[in-house]
Design a protein around this motif. Structure first.
Motif, PDB file in Angstrom:
ATOM      1  N   VAL A 128       0.754  -1.296   0.020  1.00 19.59           N
ATOM      2  CA  VAL A 128      -0.049   0.110   0.074  1.00 19.59           C
ATOM      3  C   VAL A 128       0.717   1.221  -0.082  1.00 19.59           C
ATOM      4  N   ALA A 129       0.612   2.151  -0.812  1.00 24.46           N
ATOM      5  CA  ALA A 129       1.300   3.322  -1.098  1.00 24.46           C
ATOM      6  C   ALA A 129       0.258   4.574  -0.295  1.00 24.46           C
ATOM      7  N   PRO A 130       1.039   5.625   0.261  1.00 26.12           N
ATOM      8  CA  PRO A 130       2.636   6.106   0.237  1.00 26.12           C
ATOM      9  C   PRO A 130       3.276   5.348   1.505  1.00 26.12           C
ATOM     10  N   SER A 131       2.679   4.625   2.275  1.00 25.12           N
ATOM     11  CA  SER A 131       3.451   4.108   3.519  1.00 25.12           C
ATOM     12  C   SER A 131       4.075   2.826   3.257  1.00 25.12           C
ATOM     13  N   GLY A 132       3.981   2.241   2.216  1.00 24.83           N
ATOM     14  CA  GLY A 132       4.783   0.885   1.690  1.00 24.83           C
ATOM     15  C   GLY A 132       4.341  -0.271   2.508  1.00 24.83           C
ATOM     16  N   VAL A 133       3.415  -0.330   3.618  1.00 22.21           N
ATOM     17  CA  VAL A 133       2.988  -1.424   4.451  1.00 22.21           C
ATOM     18  C   VAL A 133       2.658  -2.434   3.434  1.00 22.21           C
ATOM     19  N   ARG A 134       3.067  -3.817   4.030  1.00 20.28           N
ATOM     20  CA  ARG A 134       2.806  -4.671   3.113  1.00 20.28           C
ATOM     21  C   ARG A 134       2.662  -6.041   3.743  1.00 20.28           C
ATOM     22  N   SER A 135       1.606  -6.813   3.125  1.00 23.56           N
ATOM     23  CA  SER A 135       1.078  -8.046   3.828  1.00 23.56           C
ATOM     24  C   SER A 135       1.214  -9.136   2.689  1.00 23.56           C
ATOM     25  N   GLN A 136       1.073 -10.513   3.134  1.00 24.10           N
ATOM     26  CA  GLN A 136       0.837 -11.526   2.064  1.00 24.10           C
ATOM     27  C   GLN A 136       0.261 -12.542   2.756  1.00 24.10           C
ATOM     28  N   VAL A 137      -0.143 -13.415   1.832  1.00 24.94           N
ATOM     29  CA  VAL A 137      -0.686 -14.806   2.220  1.00 24.94           C
ATOM     30  C   VAL A 137      -0.025 -15.933   1.157  1.00 24.94           C
ATOM     31  N   VAL A 138       0.233 -17.175   1.968  1.00 22.33           N
ATOM     32  CA  VAL A 138       0.905 -18.212   1.007  1.00 22.33           C
ATOM     33  C   VAL A 138       0.173 -19.259   0.906  1.00 22.33           C
ATOM     34  N   VAL A 139      -0.117 -19.759  -0.467  1.00 22.66           N
ATOM     35  CA  VAL A 139      -1.025 -20.730  -0.959  1.00 22.66           C
ATOM     36  C   VAL A 139      -0.121 -21.932  -1.159  1.00 22.66           C
ATOM     37  N   PRO A 140      -0.324 -23.228  -0.532  1.00 19.60           N
ATOM     38  CA  PRO A 140       0.478 -24.330  -1.070  1.00 19.60           C
ATOM     39  C   PRO A 140       0.010 -24.686  -2.680  1.00 19.60           C
ATOM     40  N   GLU A 141       0.780 -25.287  -3.458  1.00 22.62           N
ATOM     41  CA  GLU A 141       0.699 -25.579  -4.912  1.00 22.62           C
ATOM     42  C   GLU A 141      -0.596 -26.213  -4.956  1.00 22.62           C
ATOM     43  N   GLN A 142      -1.201 -27.141  -4.462  1.00 22.17           N
ATOM     44  CA  GLN A 142      -2.235 -27.940  -4.491  1.00 22.17           C
ATOM     45  C   GLN A 142      -3.556 -26.952  -4.463  1.00 22.17           C
ATOM     46  N   GLY A 143      -3.368 -25.913  -3.676  1.00 22.68           N
ATOM     47  CA  GLY A 143      -4.660 -24.863  -3.567  1.00 22.68           C
ATOM     48  C   GLY A 143      -4.787 -23.918  -4.449  1.00 22.68           C
ATOM     49  N   VAL A 144      -3.625 -23.874  -5.428  1.00 21.62           N
ATOM     50  CA  VAL A 144      -3.855 -22.617  -6.483  1.00 21.62           C
ATOM     51  C   VAL A 144      -5.197 -22.692  -7.101  1.00 21.62           C
ATOM     52  N   ARG A 145      -5.386 -23.900  -7.696  1.00 24.36           N
ATOM     53  CA  ARG A 145      -6.492 -23.904  -8.925  1.00 24.36           C
ATOM     54  C   ARG A 145      -7.723 -24.010  -7.936  1.00 24.36           C
ATOM     55  N   GLU A 146      -7.827 -24.446  -6.771  1.00 23.53           N
ATOM     56  CA  GLU A 146      -9.033 -24.482  -6.029  1.00 23.53           C
ATOM     57  C   GLU A 146      -9.216 -23.052  -5.663  1.00 23.53           C
ATOM     58  N   LEU A 147      -8.167 -22.319  -5.201  1.00 21.12           N
ATOM     59  CA  LEU A 147      -8.464 -20.751  -4.942  1.00 21.12           C
ATOM     60  C   LEU A 147      -9.059 -19.968  -6.106  1.00 21.12           C
ATOM     61  N   ALA A 148      -8.353 -20.455  -7.357  1.00 17.57           N
ATOM     62  CA  ALA A 148      -9.095 -19.591  -8.575  1.00 17.57           C
ATOM     63  C   ALA A 148     -10.559 -19.947  -8.820  1.00 17.57           C
ATOM     64  N   ASP A 149     -10.904 -21.150  -8.466  1.00 18.20           N
ATOM     65  CA  ASP A 149     -12.156 -21.605  -8.905  1.00 18.20           C
ATOM     66  C   ASP A 149     -13.110 -20.962  -7.875  1.00 18.20           C
ATOM     67  N   LEU A 150     -12.953 -20.913  -6.440  1.00 16.32           N
ATOM     68  CA  LEU A 150     -13.524 -20.186  -5.612  1.00 16.32           C
ATOM     69  C   LEU A 150     -13.863 -18.615  -6.106  1.00 16.32           C
ATOM     70  N   LEU A 151     -12.985 -18.193  -6.390  1.00 17.94           N
ATOM     71  CA  LEU A 151     -12.918 -16.970  -6.858  1.00 17.94           C
ATOM     72  C   LEU A 151     -14.009 -16.711  -8.012  1.00 17.94           C
ATOM     73  N   VAL A 152     -13.808 -17.565  -9.037  1.00 18.66           N
ATOM     74  CA  VAL A 152     -14.661 -17.446 -10.047  1.00 18.66           C
ATOM     75  C   VAL A 152     -16.269 -17.586  -9.385  1.00 18.66           C
ATOM     76  N   ASP A 153     -16.405 -18.438  -8.588  1.00 20.38           N
ATOM     77  CA  ASP A 153     -17.472 -18.329  -7.886  1.00 20.38           C
ATOM     78  C   ASP A 153     -18.180 -17.495  -7.310  1.00 20.38           C
ATOM     79  N   LEU A 154     -17.392 -16.759  -6.604  1.00 25.26           N
ATOM     80  CA  LEU A 154     -17.810 -15.353  -5.870  1.00 25.26           C
ATOM     81  C   LEU A 154     -17.942 -14.407  -6.928  1.00 25.26           C
ATOM     82  N   ILE A 155     -17.236 -14.464  -8.093  1.00 28.97           N
ATOM     83  CA  ILE A 155     -17.445 -13.204  -9.122  1.00 28.97           C
ATOM     84  C   ILE A 155     -18.690 -13.299  -9.737  1.00 28.97           C
TER      85      ILE A 155
END
Length: 272
Positions: A128-155
């Protein structure tokens, strides 16, 4: 629409939240929550990661950014599926990392496919600018496709519009740097009406004042009068109240050293 955030000042995102839709994803010892929420500034998407220890991290973005986020996730999931699987105990030297970036208003997003001794994963970081505050999440490999599919469902359920029925359309947040200080201007809305929050930030000190909309024109007139007077005096005032100046300087010194108190913004929102 701006979802402005600076450090711990997340009132624009978190105030009076209403949940519109939610999905949950369990991967290994982690649980991920995908939520579409609404506050006084509109709708937004929140991706939260909760680890086995209960530690939580999150990514926020306006709904208008979710279509691009979906496309990036799909691209990275496809890249992962094309990579050779690692043999047991191998480091999968042939694995090719891949990165994608997104930007929207004062936020930047970094999507990086990485690998370590525990396996492959997707790191999603938000800055986030201008503060530079950074946050992150880490998704294991097997969850990337599921994450994308759930996002499609929400959209599909909620759409990609930031605005929502009954939400006040407010101006974007503004920031001003003056010497070693930062000033932030945020327009908000609560049950009492529209207000302007003006925040001053320097080093570890922060304070804010809130001005109701009905007083904005009067503030503008005062500032205009001061600008005209100073300009007419060649950049300086003809007379100076030395006692008032000394009082102001002493107050500033106390605030910087921790002797002063900053205003509680949550209470100031209720008093406008």
């Amino acid at each position: 629409m701006s979802y402005y955030s600076r450090g711990n000042n997340n009132a624009a995102m978190d105030g009076d939240e209403k949940e519109i839709a939610s999905r949950t994803l369990q991967i290994q010892s982690k649980r991920f929550y995908l939520d579409v929420k609404q506050n006084r500034r509109g709708r937004f998407f929140k991706l939260a990661e909760v680890g086995a220890s209960g530690q939580k991290s999150r990514i926020l973005m306006g709904m208008s950014s979710t279509a691009q986020f979906r496309d990036k996730l799909n691209l990275l999931a496809k890249h992962l599926s094309a990579q050779p699987a690692a043999a047991a105990g191998d480091a999968a030297a042939d694995f090719k990392s891949k990165s994608e970036t997104m930007a929207h208003e004062n936020r930047r997003y970094f999507l990086d496919l990485r690998e370590n001794q525990r396996g492959r994963y997707l790191r999603i970081a938000q800055q986030v600018a201008p503060s530079g505050v950074r946050s992150q999440v880490v998704v294991p490999e097997q969850g990337v496709r599921e994450l994308a599919d759930l996002l499609v469902d929400l959209i599909n359920q909620c759409g990609t519009d930031d605005a929502a029925e009954g939400v006040a359309k407010l101006p974007e947040a503004k920031a001003l740097r003056a010497e070693n200080k930062m000033f932030y201007f945020d327009v908000g809305y609560n049950r009492l009406g529209t207000f302007l929050r003006m925040s001053e930030v320097r080093q570890n000190f922060r304070t804010a004042v809130t001005l109701p909309e009905k007083s904005w024109q009067q503030l503008r007139d005062i500032l205009t009068e001061y600008i005209d007077q100073v300009a007419g005096n060649g950049g300086g005032t003809a007379t100076v109240d030395a006692v008032a100046v000394a009082d102001a300087e002493e107050e500033d010194d106390e605030q910087v050293s921790g002797g002063g108190s900053s205003e509680d913004e949550s209470s100031s929102d209720q008093d406008n």
